[in-house]
Motif scaffolding. Structure first.
Motif, PDB file in Angstrom:
ATOM      1  N   SER A  96      28.540 -17.668  -4.022  1.00 44.61           N
ATOM      2  CA  SER A  96      28.707 -16.981  -5.299  1.00 44.61           C
ATOM      3  C   SER A  96      29.603 -15.765  -5.124  1.00 44.61           C
ATOM      4  N   VAL A  97      30.104 -15.271  -6.261  1.00 46.06           N
ATOM      5  CA  VAL A  97      30.907 -14.057  -6.272  1.00 46.06           C
ATOM      6  C   VAL A  97      30.197 -13.059  -7.181  1.00 46.06           C
ATOM      7  N   LEU A  98      29.995 -11.848  -6.680  1.00 48.02           N
ATOM      8  CA  LEU A  98      29.339 -10.813  -7.467  1.00 48.02           C
ATOM      9  C   LEU A  98      30.352 -10.176  -8.404  1.00 48.02           C
ATOM     10  N   TYR A  99      30.042 -10.192  -9.704  1.00 46.22           N
ATOM     11  CA  TYR A  99      30.893  -9.590 -10.731  1.00 46.22           C
ATOM     12  C   TYR A  99      30.187  -8.391 -11.328  1.00 46.22           C
ATOM     13  N   ARG A 100      30.974  -7.369 -11.700  1.00 48.77           N
ATOM     14  CA  ARG A 100      30.432  -6.159 -12.318  1.00 48.77           C
ATOM     15  C   ARG A 100      31.228  -5.868 -13.594  1.00 48.77           C
ATOM     16  N   CYS A 101      30.497  -5.475 -14.640  1.00 45.72           N
ATOM     17  CA  CYS A 101      31.106  -5.188 -15.937  1.00 45.72           C
ATOM     18  C   CYS A 101      31.849  -3.857 -15.881  1.00 45.72           C
ATOM     19  N   LEU A 102      33.034  -3.824 -16.474  1.00 50.30           N
ATOM     20  CA  LEU A 102      33.833  -2.609 -16.531  1.00 50.30           C
ATOM     21  C   LEU A 102      33.223  -1.574 -17.472  1.00 50.30           C
ATOM     22  N   LEU A 144      25.938 -12.781 -10.514  1.00 51.46           N
ATOM     23  CA  LEU A 144      26.481 -13.700  -9.522  1.00 51.46           C
ATOM     24  C   LEU A 144      27.030 -14.922 -10.245  1.00 51.46           C
ATOM     25  N   ILE A 145      28.304 -15.228  -9.987  1.00 53.09           N
ATOM     26  CA  ILE A 145      28.954 -16.389 -10.599  1.00 53.09           C
ATOM     27  C   ILE A 145      29.303 -17.349  -9.467  1.00 53.09           C
ATOM     28  N   PRO A 146      28.973 -18.642  -9.630  1.00 49.39           N
ATOM     29  CA  PRO A 146      29.265 -19.608  -8.564  1.00 49.39           C
ATOM     30  C   PRO A 146      30.738 -19.564  -8.132  1.00 49.39           C
ATOM     31  N   VAL A 169      33.244 -22.048  -9.642  1.00 52.04           N
ATOM     32  CA  VAL A 169      33.658 -21.741 -11.021  1.00 52.04           C
ATOM     33  C   VAL A 169      34.770 -20.694 -10.999  1.00 52.04           C
ATOM     34  N   VAL A 170      34.582 -19.636 -10.196  1.00 47.25           N
ATOM     35  CA  VAL A 170      35.585 -18.571 -10.096  1.00 47.25           C
ATOM     36  C   VAL A 170      36.898 -19.137  -9.559  1.00 47.25           C
ATOM     37  N   GLU A 171      36.816 -19.966  -8.520  1.00 48.80           N
ATOM     38  CA  GLU A 171      38.026 -20.540  -7.928  1.00 48.80           C
ATOM     39  C   GLU A 171      38.746 -21.469  -8.898  1.00 48.80           C
ATOM     40  N   GLU A 172      37.996 -22.220  -9.692  1.00 45.58           N
ATOM     41  CA  GLU A 172      38.620 -23.103 -10.681  1.00 45.58           C
ATOM     42  C   GLU A 172      39.355 -22.293 -11.752  1.00 45.58           C
ATOM     43  N   SER A 186      41.211 -14.628  -3.499  1.00 47.34           N
ATOM     44  CA  SER A 186      41.625 -15.682  -4.427  1.00 47.34           C
ATOM     45  C   SER A 186      42.193 -16.906  -3.714  1.00 47.34           C
ATOM     46  N   VAL A 187      42.375 -17.958  -4.493  1.00 44.61           N
ATOM     47  CA  VAL A 187      42.966 -19.185  -3.967  1.00 44.61           C
ATOM     48  C   VAL A 187      44.436 -18.965  -3.624  1.00 44.61           C
ATOM     49  N   HIS A 188      45.006 -17.857  -4.106  1.00 44.18           N
ATOM     50  CA  HIS A 188      46.405 -17.507  -3.832  1.00 44.18           C
ATOM     51  C   HIS A 188      46.526 -16.589  -2.617  1.00 44.18           C
ATOM     52  N   GLY A 189      45.374 -16.258  -1.988  1.00 39.51           N
ATOM     53  CA  GLY A 189      45.374 -15.427  -0.796  1.00 39.51           C
ATOM     54  C   GLY A 189      45.299 -13.930  -1.070  1.00 39.51           C
TER      55      GLY A 189
END
Length: 90
Positions: free
Chosen positions: A27-33, A40-42, A45-48, A79-82
């Motif tokens: 998962s990737v931990l996300y925080r609201c601005l 936690l977002i899988p 999903v984030v990579e897609e 990211s998937v872009h490095g």
């Protein structure tokens, strides 16, 4: 306290740490601005979303916050872009 009880507790704690690490890796931990809510977002999903996004590469993939109208950004994500995105207080 007997040795068996201590061994069971130790095994339980070890299993809990292993499960926590597994969740963190998948998962990737996300925080609201805006409100600071964390979610936690899988990772898949984030990579897609990251792969399909044709926008600005200087910005990480964002999601809408469920608590307020602001956007959520990853605390730490490669990211998937490095590109590595890291949360910085704004």
């Amino acid at each position: 306290m007997g040795k068996k009880v201590k061994d069971k507790r130790r095994a339980k704690l070890k299993l809990e740490r292993r499960m926590k690490k597994l969740v963190e890796e998948s998962s990737v931990l996300y925080r609201c601005l805006g409100c600071g809510t964390e979610e936690l977002i899988p990772r898949e999903v984030v990579e897609e979303f990251d792969f399909l996004d044709d926008g600005d590469l200087s910005l990480p993939p964002r999601f809408s916050c469920k608590e307020c109208p602001e956007q959520m950004e990853p605390v730490l994500y490669k990211s998937v872009h490095g590109i590595t995105y890291e949360w910085k207080d704004k």
